[in-house]
Design a protein around this motif. Sequence first.
Motif, short mmCIF file in Angstrom:
data_model
loop_
_atom_site.label_atom_id
_atom_site.label_comp_id
_atom_site.label_asym_id
_atom_site.label_seq_id
_atom_site.Cartn_x
_atom_site.Cartn_y
_atom_site.Cartn_z
N VAL A 124 0.84 -1.20 0.00
CA VAL A 124 0.00 0.00 0.00
C VAL A 124 0.88 1.25 0.00
N HIS A 125 0.43 2.24 -0.77
CA HIS A 125 1.11 3.54 -0.83
C HIS A 125 0.07 4.63 -0.57
N LEU A 126 0.38 5.53 0.36
CA LEU A 126 -0.55 6.58 0.76
C LEU A 126 0.04 7.94 0.43
N MET A 146 -1.83 10.11 11.70
CA MET A 146 -2.15 9.52 10.40
C MET A 146 -1.68 8.08 10.35
N ARG A 147 -0.49 7.83 10.83
CA ARG A 147 0.05 6.48 10.75
C ARG A 147 -0.66 5.53 11.72
N THR A 148 -1.08 6.03 12.86
CA THR A 148 -1.82 5.18 13.79
C THR A 148 -3.19 4.84 13.23
N GLN A 149 -3.90 5.85 12.75
CA GLN A 149 -5.27 5.65 12.28
C GLN A 149 -5.35 4.89 10.97
N ILE A 150 -4.52 5.28 9.99
CA ILE A 150 -4.65 4.75 8.64
C ILE A 150 -3.66 3.61 8.37
N ASP A 151 -2.37 3.89 8.54
CA ASP A 151 -1.36 2.88 8.22
C ASP A 151 -1.56 1.63 9.07
N HIS A 152 -1.57 1.83 10.38
CA HIS A 152 -1.69 0.69 11.30
C HIS A 152 -3.14 0.25 11.49
N GLY A 153 -4.01 1.20 11.80
CA GLY A 153 -5.38 0.85 12.17
C GLY A 153 -6.19 0.22 11.07
N ILE A 154 -5.85 0.52 9.81
CA ILE A 154 -6.60 -0.05 8.69
C ILE A 154 -5.79 -1.12 7.97
N PHE A 155 -4.69 -0.71 7.35
CA PHE A 155 -4.00 -1.62 6.44
C PHE A 155 -3.16 -2.68 7.15
N GLU A 156 -2.39 -2.28 8.13
CA GLU A 156 -1.58 -3.28 8.83
C GLU A 156 -2.45 -4.26 9.61
N TYR A 157 -3.61 -3.80 10.04
CA TYR A 157 -4.54 -4.72 10.72
C TYR A 157 -4.96 -5.84 9.78
N CYS A 158 -5.06 -5.53 8.48
CA CYS A 158 -5.46 -6.52 7.49
C CYS A 158 -4.26 -7.27 6.91
N GLY A 159 -3.06 -6.96 7.39
CA GLY A 159 -1.87 -7.65 6.92
C GLY A 159 -1.17 -7.00 5.75
N ALA A 160 -1.75 -5.93 5.19
CA ALA A 160 -1.12 -5.25 4.05
C ALA A 160 0.12 -4.49 4.52
N ARG A 161 1.10 -4.36 3.64
CA ARG A 161 2.34 -3.66 3.97
C ARG A 161 2.27 -2.22 3.47
N VAL A 162 2.34 -1.26 4.37
CA VAL A 162 2.37 0.15 3.98
C VAL A 162 3.82 0.50 3.63
N ILE A 163 4.06 0.71 2.34
CA ILE A 163 5.41 0.98 1.86
C ILE A 163 5.69 2.48 1.87
N THR A 164 4.72 3.26 1.44
CA THR A 164 4.88 4.71 1.37
C THR A 164 3.75 5.38 2.13
N SER A 165 4.10 6.35 2.97
CA SER A 165 3.10 7.15 3.68
C SER A 165 3.60 8.57 3.67
N GLU A 166 3.12 9.36 2.72
CA GLU A 166 3.66 10.70 2.51
C GLU A 166 2.59 11.77 2.62
N LEU A 167 3.05 12.94 3.04
CA LEU A 167 2.20 14.11 3.19
C LEU A 167 2.75 15.19 2.26
#
Length: 203
Positions: A124-126, A146-167
């Motif tokens: 996943v790339h955000l 942002m990383r707690t709510q979206i990266d971890h709370g959504i995608f990592e909970y489902c096992g997806a790997r967040v590769i990019t998280s940019e603002l």
Amino acid sequence: MHALIVTAHPVAHSLTHAVARRLADGVRDAGHSAEIADLAREGFDPRFTEADIARFLRQAPAPADVLAEQARIDRADTLALVYPIYWWSMPGLLKGWIDRVFSQGWAYEEKDGRDERRLGHLSVHLLAIGGADMRTYARHGYFGAMRTQIDHGIFEYCGARVITSELLVPAGGEDAGRHLDRAFDLGRALLRTQPRGCVADAA
């Protein structure tokens, strides 16, 4: 390889859409395929209805529009979300897409008190586009939120790997051009193999 780029902005000529298009251009320039899911133009219904509750409770199959979105993700090797920040979060349309599409039995499974993560194959790339400057976001702890709510709370909970998280935020001068160049460069690298658990630094 294939990238699915999801965006949620009502104005087609917005910076959000321009960034999504340049991201797709970069993917294609690297020899891969890309699809842009424009949730606003496509008229996706973000409302979590009684039908969605029935699916969560295993009392009914998933609605047809949810199945179509899940199939679109299943065809992709990587998922990118490009969205404007509304009230320090993502737009309601995009959040509703996640609420409905990332459903139990597809994105995750709760069995006997244990969680089974089902999207371990997905990277996943955000790309979040903000209106305030970087100092404002940093001062109020938006990076962590942002990383707690979206990266971890959504995608990592489902096992997806967040590769990019940019603002992407205003920095004066040629902001739009700089963001479009960054999106193209990111698109060219989007489908490269990434080590598990790698998360890029915020821009």
